[in-house]
Design a protein around this motif. Structure first.
Motif, PDB file in Angstrom:
ATOM      1  N   VAL A   1       0.838  -1.161  -0.082  1.00  0.00           N
ATOM      2  CA  VAL A   1      -0.007  -0.034  -0.057  1.00  0.00           C
ATOM      3  C   VAL A   1       0.670   1.178  -0.171  1.00  0.00           C
ATOM      4  O   VAL A   1       1.888   1.310   0.748  1.00  0.00           O
ATOM      5  CB  VAL A   1      -0.940  -0.095   1.159  1.00  0.00           C
ATOM      6  N   TYR A   2       0.351   2.326  -0.682  1.00  0.00           N
ATOM      7  CA  TYR A   2       1.107   3.327  -0.730  1.00  0.00           C
ATOM      8  C   TYR A   2       0.344   4.828  -1.178  1.00  0.00           C
ATOM      9  O   TYR A   2      -0.705   4.516  -1.470  1.00  0.00           O
ATOM     10  CB  TYR A   2       2.259   3.426  -1.876  1.00  0.00           C
ATOM     11  N   VAL A   3       0.818   5.933  -0.921  1.00  0.00           N
ATOM     12  CA  VAL A   3       0.133   7.313  -1.074  1.00  0.00           C
ATOM     13  C   VAL A   3       1.178   7.964  -2.202  1.00  0.00           C
ATOM     14  O   VAL A   3       2.445   7.725  -2.091  1.00  0.00           O
ATOM     15  CB  VAL A   3      -0.117   7.932   0.038  1.00  0.00           C
ATOM     16  N   ASP A   4       0.511   8.557  -3.363  1.00  0.00           N
ATOM     17  CA  ASP A   4       1.320   8.910  -4.252  1.00  0.00           C
ATOM     18  C   ASP A   4       1.209  10.410  -4.056  1.00  0.00           C
ATOM     19  O   ASP A   4       0.696  11.043  -3.220  1.00  0.00           O
ATOM     20  CB  ASP A   4       1.141   8.691  -5.831  1.00  0.00           C
ATOM     21  N   GLU A   5       2.115  11.337  -5.005  1.00  0.00           N
ATOM     22  CA  GLU A   5       2.379  12.679  -4.958  1.00  0.00           C
ATOM     23  C   GLU A   5       1.207  13.475  -5.039  1.00  0.00           C
ATOM     24  O   GLU A   5       0.924  14.804  -4.857  1.00  0.00           O
ATOM     25  CB  GLU A   5       3.231  13.052  -5.859  1.00  0.00           C
ATOM     26  N   THR A   6      -0.146  13.017  -5.610  1.00  0.00           N
ATOM     27  CA  THR A   6      -1.276  13.806  -5.877  1.00  0.00           C
ATOM     28  C   THR A   6      -2.096  13.933  -4.647  1.00  0.00           C
ATOM     29  O   THR A   6      -3.169  14.757  -4.719  1.00  0.00           O
ATOM     30  CB  THR A   6      -2.230  13.162  -6.926  1.00  0.00           C
ATOM     31  N   CYS A   7      -1.618  13.543  -3.471  1.00  0.00           N
ATOM     32  CA  CYS A   7      -2.469  13.707  -2.243  1.00  0.00           C
ATOM     33  C   CYS A   7      -2.480  15.264  -1.840  1.00  0.00           C
ATOM     34  O   CYS A   7      -1.687  16.023  -1.975  1.00  0.00           O
ATOM     35  CB  CYS A   7      -1.680  12.965  -0.974  1.00  0.00           C
ATOM     36  N   ILE A   8      -3.926  15.479  -1.548  1.00  0.00           N
ATOM     37  CA  ILE A   8      -4.143  16.986  -1.181  1.00  0.00           C
ATOM     38  C   ILE A   8      -4.153  17.092   0.214  1.00  0.00           C
ATOM     39  O   ILE A   8      -4.854  18.161   0.709  1.00  0.00           O
ATOM     40  CB  ILE A   8      -5.390  17.290  -1.699  1.00  0.00           C
ATOM     41  N   ASP A   9      -3.695  16.051   1.123  1.00  0.00           N
ATOM     42  CA  ASP A   9      -3.689  16.226   2.826  1.00  0.00           C
ATOM     43  C   ASP A   9      -5.307  16.487   3.148  1.00  0.00           C
ATOM     44  O   ASP A   9      -5.402  17.406   4.066  1.00  0.00           O
ATOM     45  CB  ASP A   9      -2.899  17.257   3.054  1.00  0.00           C
ATOM     46  N   CYS A  10      -6.086  15.760   2.459  1.00  0.00           N
ATOM     47  CA  CYS A  10      -7.447  15.938   3.060  1.00  0.00           C
ATOM     48  C   CYS A  10      -7.999  15.280   4.337  1.00  0.00           C
ATOM     49  O   CYS A  10      -8.914  15.426   5.031  1.00  0.00           O
ATOM     50  CB  CYS A  10      -8.645  15.503   2.008  1.00  0.00           C
ATOM     51  N   ASP A  11      -7.016  14.275   5.029  1.00  0.00           N
ATOM     52  CA  ASP A  11      -7.092  13.467   5.992  1.00  0.00           C
ATOM     53  C   ASP A  11      -8.146  12.428   5.813  1.00  0.00           C
ATOM     54  O   ASP A  11      -8.214  11.674   7.080  1.00  0.00           O
ATOM     55  CB  ASP A  11      -7.603  14.585   7.325  1.00  0.00           C
ATOM     56  N   THR A  12      -8.846  12.136   4.869  1.00  0.00           N
ATOM     57  CA  THR A  12      -9.613  10.867   4.680  1.00  0.00           C
ATOM     58  C   THR A  12      -8.974   9.719   5.119  1.00  0.00           C
ATOM     59  O   THR A  12      -9.542   8.976   5.965  1.00  0.00           O
ATOM     60  CB  THR A  12     -10.272  10.964   3.332  1.00  0.00           C
TER      61      THR A  12
END
Length: 76
Positions: free
Chosen positions: A16-27
Motif C-alpha cells: 500500500v502506498y500514497v502518491d504525490e497527488t495527495c491533497i492532505d484531506c485527512d480521509t
C-alpha cells in the motif's frame, strides 16, 4: 488513480502506498489511523497492514480517497 512512479518516498516499503497527488484531506488518516499518517503536509503509509482489519480499513480508505492518491503494488 495512484501510480507507482509518483509514489511518495515517505511511505514505508510494501504493497500500500500514497502518491504525490495527495491533497492532505485527512480521509485516509481518519479511516485507517493505524496505516496512514501525515508526513510533510501529505499522507503516507507508516505501517503496512498486517491483519485483515487493517487491510480492510486501508482498502476502504483507498476507495474513499477523493483524489485516488492511494494505490497498491499488487491488485487487491
Amino acid at each position: 488513480m495512484a501510480t507507482l512512479d509518483q509514489r511518495r518516498p515517505q511511505n514505508v516499503k510494501g504493497d500500500v502506498y500514497v502518491d504525490e497527488t495527495c491533497i492532505d484531506c485527512d480521509t485516509c488518516r481518519w479511516m485507517a489511523p493505524n496505516v496512514f499518517r501525515r508526513v510533510d503536509e501529505q499522507s503516507a503509509v507508516y505501517h503496512q497492514p498486517t491483519n485483515e482489519a487493517e487491510r480492510l480499513a486501508a482498502m476502504q480508505a483507498l476507495l474513499s480517497c477523493p483524489t485516488a492518491s492511494i494505490g497498491t503494488v499488487d491488485k487487491p
